[in-house]
Design an enzyme around this catalytic site. Structure first.
Site, mmCIF file in Angstrom:
data_model
loop_
_atom_site.group_PDB
_atom_site.id
_atom_site.type_symbol
_atom_site.label_atom_id
_atom_site.label_comp_id
_atom_site.label_asym_id
_atom_site.label_seq_id
_atom_site.Cartn_x
_atom_site.Cartn_y
_atom_site.Cartn_z
ATOM 1 N N LYS A 46 0.872 -1.177 0.000
ATOM 2 C CA LYS A 46 0.000 0.000 0.000
ATOM 3 C C LYS A 46 0.903 1.220 0.000
ATOM 4 O O LYS A 46 2.058 1.147 0.434
ATOM 5 C CB LYS A 46 -0.870 0.002 1.274
ATOM 6 C CG LYS A 46 -2.115 0.837 1.162
ATOM 7 C CD LYS A 46 -3.301 0.030 0.669
ATOM 8 C CE LYS A 46 -4.518 0.901 0.512
ATOM 9 N NZ LYS A 46 -5.703 0.115 0.124
ATOM 10 N N GLY A 62 -25.445 1.831 3.252
ATOM 11 C CA GLY A 62 -24.478 2.442 2.326
ATOM 12 C C GLY A 62 -24.779 2.000 0.901
ATOM 13 O O GLY A 62 -24.095 1.149 0.346
ATOM 14 N N GLY A 108 -24.113 2.621 -2.089
ATOM 15 C CA GLY A 108 -23.202 3.241 -3.064
ATOM 16 C C GLY A 108 -22.828 2.203 -4.089
ATOM 17 O O GLY A 108 -23.654 1.363 -4.467
ATOM 18 N N ASN A 109 -21.576 2.246 -4.507
ATOM 19 C CA ASN A 109 -21.159 1.305 -5.537
ATOM 20 C C ASN A 109 -21.288 -0.154 -5.089
ATOM 21 O O ASN A 109 -21.976 -0.955 -5.732
ATOM 22 C CB ASN A 109 -19.711 1.628 -5.907
ATOM 23 C CG ASN A 109 -19.411 0.983 -7.218
ATOM 24 O OD1 ASN A 109 -19.243 -0.230 -7.289
ATOM 25 N ND2 ASN A 109 -19.427 1.766 -8.273
ATOM 26 N N VAL A 110 -20.648 -0.491 -3.999
ATOM 27 C CA VAL A 110 -20.665 -1.877 -3.527
ATOM 28 C C VAL A 110 -22.088 -2.289 -3.133
ATOM 29 O O VAL A 110 -22.593 -3.345 -3.530
ATOM 30 C CB VAL A 110 -19.700 -2.039 -2.322
ATOM 31 C CG1 VAL A 110 -19.850 -3.397 -1.675
ATOM 32 C CG2 VAL A 110 -18.259 -1.806 -2.763
ATOM 33 N N GLY A 111 -22.753 -1.442 -2.357
ATOM 34 C CA GLY A 111 -24.085 -1.776 -1.835
ATOM 35 C C GLY A 111 -25.132 -1.968 -2.918
ATOM 36 O O GLY A 111 -25.911 -2.930 -2.884
#
Ligand code: NAD
Length: 367
Positions: A78, A176, A178-181
């Protein structure tokens, strides 16, 4: 300097901690390559003014476990650029940072908070390697295709047996949206489940008779809020805690389930879409209440598996097939191990990831 070794090193790594400084542009960066026994580390470049070495190390270590458990030929790494991602200097900083890691073949950078596919294109232009690229550069648009949400639905297919539920008709709650949810909701709906509640920063939408996922996704894209959906009840943001459901998908922030609210949850299966959404004490309470909680680095690995397929020049179709194969296999391995030892799934997942890293390390020269 020895303090750095005392603070961060153990039997798994990190192999390198590198600080990058360029006085004229003001670039300050940190690179942590944690463990590359299974292959070069994949992990994002975070861009934020206040990232510490400890944070980058923790994130790199999390990637070591996630990539090992996912069964992809990559270790963990990372990095961070200590700057505001809205700086007009962004391209210069990212390009300089990329050049500084040109010879660090043990690190393949990807997007993270504050960086995106454009940033990854600059990195690739400088050093010839990065993941999370746009389609025109051979990338697989993992957010657009919902790679992580797809993996969560595959995870549910395996975990349903352990949670003693049926996906057909299962009530789903997404914190949430959003994208994942939203993609998780769509792929779960395709498997017969019914979305009954979804939340975002502004509130919670609840309809026990079911919410149309496509319609809600469109409304969220147009207005930015789930609560503008016509129908259902509009509840406060944190009302999700008390909503009865079969499958709960936390897909927003870390640490949303802890020892204070874990006892209130009325679900049978938790699929961790966000990173570390459950605290260690929260996990213990869920386990004692008979709730099956599949940890983040098993359930949400779809994105990194997709990135690994992209890195090898694979196609979108191959990415979906690999996500399915790996997440199916890993969810079963973790749940079987947890059941055999009456363990919390998060502990079983860590045991398995450590075994895989140790096995890969055993093939390396130690002298
Ligand atoms: P996103 O920004 O697209 O969606 C996050 C959603 O959560 C937004 O709709 C936001 O309104 C909502 N939200 C934020 N705080 C909230 C709160 N306190 N209560 C309710 N809703 C809240 O982000 P994303 O890409 O979907 O990522 C979500 C999480 O999943 C992050 O923790 C991310 O690190 C993790 N994750 C993402 C991926 C990926 O492929 N995108 C992969 C693995 C893990």
């Amino acid at each position: 300097m020895s303090k750095v070794f005392d603070e961060f090193t153990d039997e798994y790594g990190p192999e390198k901690i590198v600080y990058v400084y360029e006085p004229r542009s003001g670039l300050k960066g940190i690179i942590v390559i944690d463990n590359t026994a299974a292959g070069p580390g994949i992990g994002g470049i975070r861009m934020a003014p206040d990232v510490s070495t400890a944070e980058v190390f923790r994130l790199a270590r999390a990637m070591t476990w996630k990539n090992a458990l996912a069964g992809i030929p990559h270790g963990g790494a990372k990095s961070a650029i200590l700057a505001d991602p809205t700086t007009p200097n962004k391209e210069t900083l990212i390009r300089q940072f990329a050049r500084a890691m040109k010879n660090m073949q043990g690190y393949i950078p990807g997007p993270d908070m504050g960086t995106d596919e454009v940033s990854m294109a600059w990195v690739r232009d400088e050093i010839g390697r990065s993941v999370g690229l746009s389609k025109v550069l051979g990338g697989i648009p993992l957010d657009q295709i919902g790679a992580t949400g797809y993996g969560l639905a595959i995870c549910a297919e395996v975990a349903q047996e352990f949670a003693e539920i049926e996906l057909e008709g299962a009530r789903v709650l997404v914190q949430g949206f959003g994208n994942v949810g939203s993609h998780a909701a769509r792929y779960l709906e395709e498997r017969g489940a019914v979305l009954v509640a979804a939340s975002d920063l502004d509130g919670t939408l609840y309809d026990e008779n079911g919410i149309d996922v496509d319609k809600l996704t469109g409304i969220k894209a147009d207005t930015g809020h789930v609560t503008t959906y016509d129908g259902g009840k509009k509840l406060p943001r944190d009302a999700w805690v008390d909503i009865p459901c079969d499958i709960f998908v936390p897909a927003a922030r870390p640490d949303v389930i802890d020892e204070r609210n874990a006892v209130r949850l009325k679900c049978k299966l938790i699929l961790q879409g966000a990173n570390i959404p459950v605290t260690a004490r929260g996990e213990r309470i869920l386990h004692d209440s008979g709730i099956v909680s599949v940890p983040d680095f098993v359930a949400n690995a779809g994105g990194v598996i997709c990135a690994s397929v992209e890195y090898r020049g694979g196609t979108q179709k191959q990415a979906f097939e690999t996500i399915e194969e790996k997440i199916r296999e890993n969810t079963r391995a973790v749940m079987d191990l947890a059941r055999a030892h009456s363990q919390i799934p998060a502990e079983a997942a860590l045991t398995l990831a450590k075994q895989r890293v140790a096995e890969a390390m055993a093939y390396r020269r130690s002298h």
